[in-house]
Design an enzyme around this catalytic site. Structure first.
Site, PDB file in Angstrom:
ATOM      1  N   LYS A  22       0.845  -1.206   0.000  1.00  0.00           N
ATOM      2  CA  LYS A  22       0.000   0.000   0.000  1.00  0.00           C
ATOM      3  C   LYS A  22       0.876   1.251   0.000  1.00  0.00           C
ATOM      4  CE  LYS A  22      -1.847   1.425   4.045  1.00  0.00           C
ATOM      5  NZ  LYS A  22      -1.434   2.778   4.419  1.00  0.00           N
ATOM      6  N   ASN A  23       1.896   1.262   0.866  1.00  0.00           N
ATOM      7  CA  ASN A  23       2.690   2.477   1.045  1.00  0.00           C
ATOM      8  C   ASN A  23       3.747   2.678  -0.031  1.00  0.00           C
ATOM      9  OD1 ASN A  23       1.092   3.002   3.195  1.00  0.00           O
ATOM     10  ND2 ASN A  23       2.585   2.429   4.751  1.00  0.00           N
ATOM     11  N   ARG A  93      -4.206  10.834   4.946  1.00  0.00           N
ATOM     12  CA  ARG A  93      -3.044  11.740   5.036  1.00  0.00           C
ATOM     13  C   ARG A  93      -2.178  11.639   3.794  1.00  0.00           C
ATOM     14  NH1 ARG A  93       0.784  14.092   8.102  1.00  0.00           N
ATOM     15  NH2 ARG A  93       2.907  13.471   7.588  1.00  0.00           N
ATOM     16  N   CYS A 117      -4.274  12.659  12.929  1.00  0.00           N
ATOM     17  CA  CYS A 117      -5.051  11.425  12.793  1.00  0.00           C
ATOM     18  C   CYS A 117      -4.927  10.680  14.120  1.00  0.00           C
ATOM     19  CB  CYS A 117      -4.555  10.577  11.640  1.00  0.00           C
ATOM     20  SG  CYS A 117      -2.937   9.919  11.977  1.00  0.00           S
ATOM     21  N   ARG A 122       1.157  14.478  13.247  1.00  0.00           N
ATOM     22  CA  ARG A 122       1.640  14.216  11.889  1.00  0.00           C
ATOM     23  C   ARG A 122       1.640  15.465  11.019  1.00  0.00           C
ATOM     24  NH1 ARG A 122      -0.720   8.675   9.905  1.00  0.00           N
ATOM     25  NH2 ARG A 122       1.109   8.740   8.581  1.00  0.00           N
ATOM     26  N   ASP A 307       4.666   0.325  12.173  1.00  0.00           N
ATOM     27  CA  ASP A 307       3.411  -0.241  11.645  1.00  0.00           C
ATOM     28  C   ASP A 307       3.200  -1.684  12.075  1.00  0.00           C
ATOM     29  OD1 ASP A 307       3.347   1.479   8.412  1.00  0.00           O
ATOM     30  OD2 ASP A 307       3.028   2.134  10.475  1.00  0.00           O
ATOM     31  N   ARG A 399      -8.820  -0.576   4.909  1.00  0.00           N
ATOM     32  CA  ARG A 399      -7.959   0.464   4.328  1.00  0.00           C
ATOM     33  C   ARG A 399      -6.599  -0.126   3.960  1.00  0.00           C
ATOM     34  NH1 ARG A 399      -7.410   5.992   7.448  1.00  0.00           N
ATOM     35  NH2 ARG A 399      -5.988   6.176   5.696  1.00  0.00           N
TER      36      ARG A 399
HETATM   37  C1  EPZ Z   1       4.467   6.697   6.368  1.00  0.00           C
HETATM   38  O1  EPZ Z   1       3.736   7.771   6.938  1.00  0.00           O
HETATM   39  C2  EPZ Z   1       3.483   5.559   6.260  1.00  0.00           C
HETATM   40  N1  EPZ Z   1       2.367   5.949   5.402  1.00  0.00           N
HETATM   41  C3  EPZ Z   1       2.973   5.185   7.659  1.00  0.00           C
HETATM   42  O2  EPZ Z   1       2.129   4.055   7.522  1.00  0.00           O
HETATM   43  C4  EPZ Z   1       4.168   4.799   8.525  1.00  0.00           C
HETATM   44  O3  EPZ Z   1       3.715   4.519   9.835  1.00  0.00           O
HETATM   45  C5  EPZ Z   1       5.169   5.974   8.559  1.00  0.00           C
HETATM   46  O4  EPZ Z   1       5.564   6.305   7.214  1.00  0.00           O
HETATM   47  C6  EPZ Z   1       6.423   5.666   9.361  1.00  0.00           C
HETATM   48  O5  EPZ Z   1       7.064   4.581   8.842  1.00  0.00           O
HETATM   49  C7  EPZ Z   1       2.554   5.967   4.050  1.00  0.00           C
HETATM   50  O6  EPZ Z   1       3.621   5.666   3.549  1.00  0.00           O
HETATM   51  C8  EPZ Z   1       1.353   6.342   3.231  1.00  0.00           C
HETATM   52  P1  EPZ Z   1       6.737   9.869   8.421  1.00  0.00           P
HETATM   53  P2  EPZ Z   1       4.367   9.259   6.958  1.00  0.00           P
HETATM   54  O7  EPZ Z   1       6.755  11.130   7.657  1.00  0.00           O
HETATM   55  O8  EPZ Z   1       5.147   9.492   5.736  1.00  0.00           O
HETATM   56  C9  EPZ Z   1       6.907  13.171  11.733  1.00  0.00           C
HETATM   57  C10 EPZ Z   1       0.132   2.854   7.740  1.00  0.00           C
HETATM   58  O9  EPZ Z   1      -0.379   2.301   8.708  1.00  0.00           O
HETATM   59  N2  EPZ Z   1       6.786  14.135  10.633  1.00  0.00           N
HETATM   60  O10 EPZ Z   1       7.830   8.857   8.191  1.00  0.00           O
HETATM   61  O11 EPZ Z   1       3.282  10.192   7.310  1.00  0.00           O
HETATM   62  C11 EPZ Z   1       5.642  12.349  11.918  1.00  0.00           C
HETATM   63  O12 EPZ Z   1       4.730  13.060  12.738  1.00  0.00           O
HETATM   64  C12 EPZ Z   1       0.743   4.243   7.868  1.00  0.00           C
HETATM   65  O13 EPZ Z   1       0.233   2.327   6.592  1.00  0.00           O
HETATM   66  C13 EPZ Z   1       6.984  15.478  10.915  1.00  0.00           C
HETATM   67  O14 EPZ Z   1       7.241  15.861  12.054  1.00  0.00           O
HETATM   68  O15 EPZ Z   1       5.347   9.124   8.210  1.00  0.00           O
HETATM   69  C14 EPZ Z   1       6.159  11.095  12.577  1.00  0.00           C
HETATM   70  O16 EPZ Z   1       6.276  11.325  13.966  1.00  0.00           O
HETATM   71  C15 EPZ Z   1       0.515   4.787   9.259  1.00  0.00           C
HETATM   72  N3  EPZ Z   1       6.888  16.386   9.908  1.00  0.00           N
HETATM   73  C16 EPZ Z   1       7.557  10.929  11.975  1.00  0.00           C
HETATM   74  O17 EPZ Z   1       7.898  12.197  11.392  1.00  0.00           O
HETATM   75  C17 EPZ Z   1       6.621  16.009   8.620  1.00  0.00           C
HETATM   76  O18 EPZ Z   1       6.561  16.873   7.728  1.00  0.00           O
HETATM   77  C18 EPZ Z   1       7.638   9.891  10.868  1.00  0.00           C
HETATM   78  O19 EPZ Z   1       6.613  10.210   9.970  1.00  0.00           O
HETATM   79  C19 EPZ Z   1       6.412  14.627   8.354  1.00  0.00           C
HETATM   80  C20 EPZ Z   1       6.511  13.712   9.371  1.00  0.00           C
END
Ligand code: EPZ
Length: 420
Positions: A22-23, A93, A117, A122, A307, A399
């Protein structure tokens, strides 16, 4: 609204076909906006989130053919630069991933800021930082991110992330492929899904190297070309079924799965007394002896994936001894704890750490799904809880998991899906 009714106590035996990730698919669907030539993606999973992203692509005027047998072709030749409506963005998101491609292709973009969320605030500040490093002016206009490229378009630059972010790395890569000059992305997320986006962009004619490592180099090109790309298998789906085999003391072959994408998870499962090994069709997971409580900490890839934290907690809830589970990626990813407790799990929360003390057995109860991965941890616990566990709000599950109940029933689980 649908729910799952699970009769616990049945060992899982058999084979599960793992779907495309998915991701990995979500950013690649967004990447079609970069090109005026068609992109064909194969091994696309049939999930609610994928359908949402395809609907959003059609909103932009992308012509979508399929999905048919996990293959979809998108043609963005006639794409229009519209605003992503809040009611679409708030549901998922990942829609923020259209920001980079729209800005790179059209020179401007307006995308609703995704709300927080269930698993945390996030923010998207790292996405914005990446685009600003390529010369964009980005402002927040009443909940809408408004991004504008310089006159001649985005200009290659140096992006240094303070922490690895999967989405922000993907935004940076996609925006950079059409920028003038060279872009260097440092402290990039190294997830296989980021690597696969790099491979897809390269197939489309982008000059990109190092995707999947901490340093990605992109040399901008004028335009992209027609391409075809196969999505990698879903390591989180595979890890989830590995836990299903382990928690029921069963034996599953996960065809299509790649153990090299799950090394931290494989190590944790082996330390807990589970056997896991590669086969020529994917990987095998088996558990015959007692489960042992072990400590894990979630970290950016290649560390233990956040995850799979909820799923692993379900496993540890019936292990011998205690397990400390530290969540370092998201600030509120313990929504499954009170629901697991309803099934008899003994979990104590201390800030970002959960202490799980294994119990002899779980007992069935009605529970509520809250987010995608939390909901599947309740299904896993229901597979071993004595009696009939009812998991409500299974739309969360749909989802991210294609035909989860059907796949489990085929391996011996007693699950029925019914209207609540
Ligand atoms: C991706 O989300 C995945 N989603 C998430 O999977 C996964 O949990 C996550 O990466 C971490 O591995 C998709 O790929 C669609 P991040 P993403 O940016 O990109 C902070 C699922 O269940 N952050 O790596 O949103 C954020 O708050 C989902 O399939 C900022 O601070 O995650 C988090 O604490 C859930 N500022 C950390 O970084 C930003 O601009 C990692 O988030 C972006 C993120």
């Amino acid at each position: 609204m649908e729910r799952l009714v699970i009769q616990g106590g049945h060992r899982l035996e058999g084979t599960v076909q793992i779907c495309g990730a998915k991701n990995a698919a979500l950013p690649q669907l967004a990447a079609t906006l970069l090109s005026d030539e068609p992109l064909t993606l194969t091994n696309v999973p049939d999930l609610a989130d994928i359908r949402s992203m395809l609907t959003l692509m059609e909103h932009y005027g992308v012509v979508v053919k399929g999905p048919a047998h996990a293959t979809v072709t998108l043609d963005a030749a006639g794409a229009r630069n519209l605003e992503a409506p809040y009611d679409v963005v708030r549901r998922m998101r990942a829609t923020v991933l259209v920001l980079g491609p729209l800005l790179a292709r059209f020179g401007s973009a307006r995308v609703s800021q995704p709300g927080g969320c269930a698993i945390g605030a996030r923010p998207v500040d790292l996405h914005v930082k990446a685009l600003q490093a390529l010369g964009a002016t980005v402002s927040l206009d009443g909940g809408t991110i408004d991004a504008r490229a310089p006159e001649g378009g985005l200009v290659g630059g140096r992006i240094v992330f303070p922490t690895p972010s999967v989405g922000a790395t993907e935004t940076a890569m996609m925006a950079a492929v059409l920028a003038r000059g060279e872009t260097e992305i440092l402290n990039a997320a190294r997830d296989p899904e980021v690597c696969d986006l790099g491979a897809c962009l390269a197939a489309m004619g982008a000059q990109i190297e190092g995707a999947g490592t901490h340093r990605v180099l992109v040399r901008g090109v004028e335009r992209l070309r027609r391409a075809r790309h196969e999505i990698i298998p879903d390591r989180i789906e595979a890890g989830t079924y590995a836990v299903a085999a382990a928690i029921t003391g069963g034996h599953l072959e996960l065809t299509g799965a790649r153990l090299e994408h799950l090394s931290a998870v494989g190590a944790a499962l082996e330390a807990a007394g589970v056997q896991i090994w590669p086969t020529d069709r994917g990987l095998m997971v088996s558990r015959t002896g007692r489960l042992k409580g072990i400590d894990i900490t979630t970290e950016p890839y290649p560390g233990f994936p956040t995850d799979l934290q909820a799923q692993f907690m379900a496993l540890m809830s019936i292990a011998d001894g205690a397990s400390m589970i530290r969540e370092t990626v998201f600030e509120n990813r313990f929504m499954h704890v009170p629901e697991l407790a309803r099934l008899g799990a003994n979990v104590t929360l201390q800030g970002t750490t959960a202490v799980v003390r294994g119990v002899e057995r779980l007992k069935a109860a009605p529970v509520m799904a809250t987010d995608l991965r939390a909901s599947v941890s309740l299904v896993l616990a229901g597979l071993v809880a004595e009696g009939e566990t009812v998991v409500n709000r299974v739309y969360h599950l749909d989802r991210g998991y294609e035909a989860l109940d059907r796949k489990l029933v085929r391996c011996g689980a007693r699950i029925r899906r019914e209207d609540a």
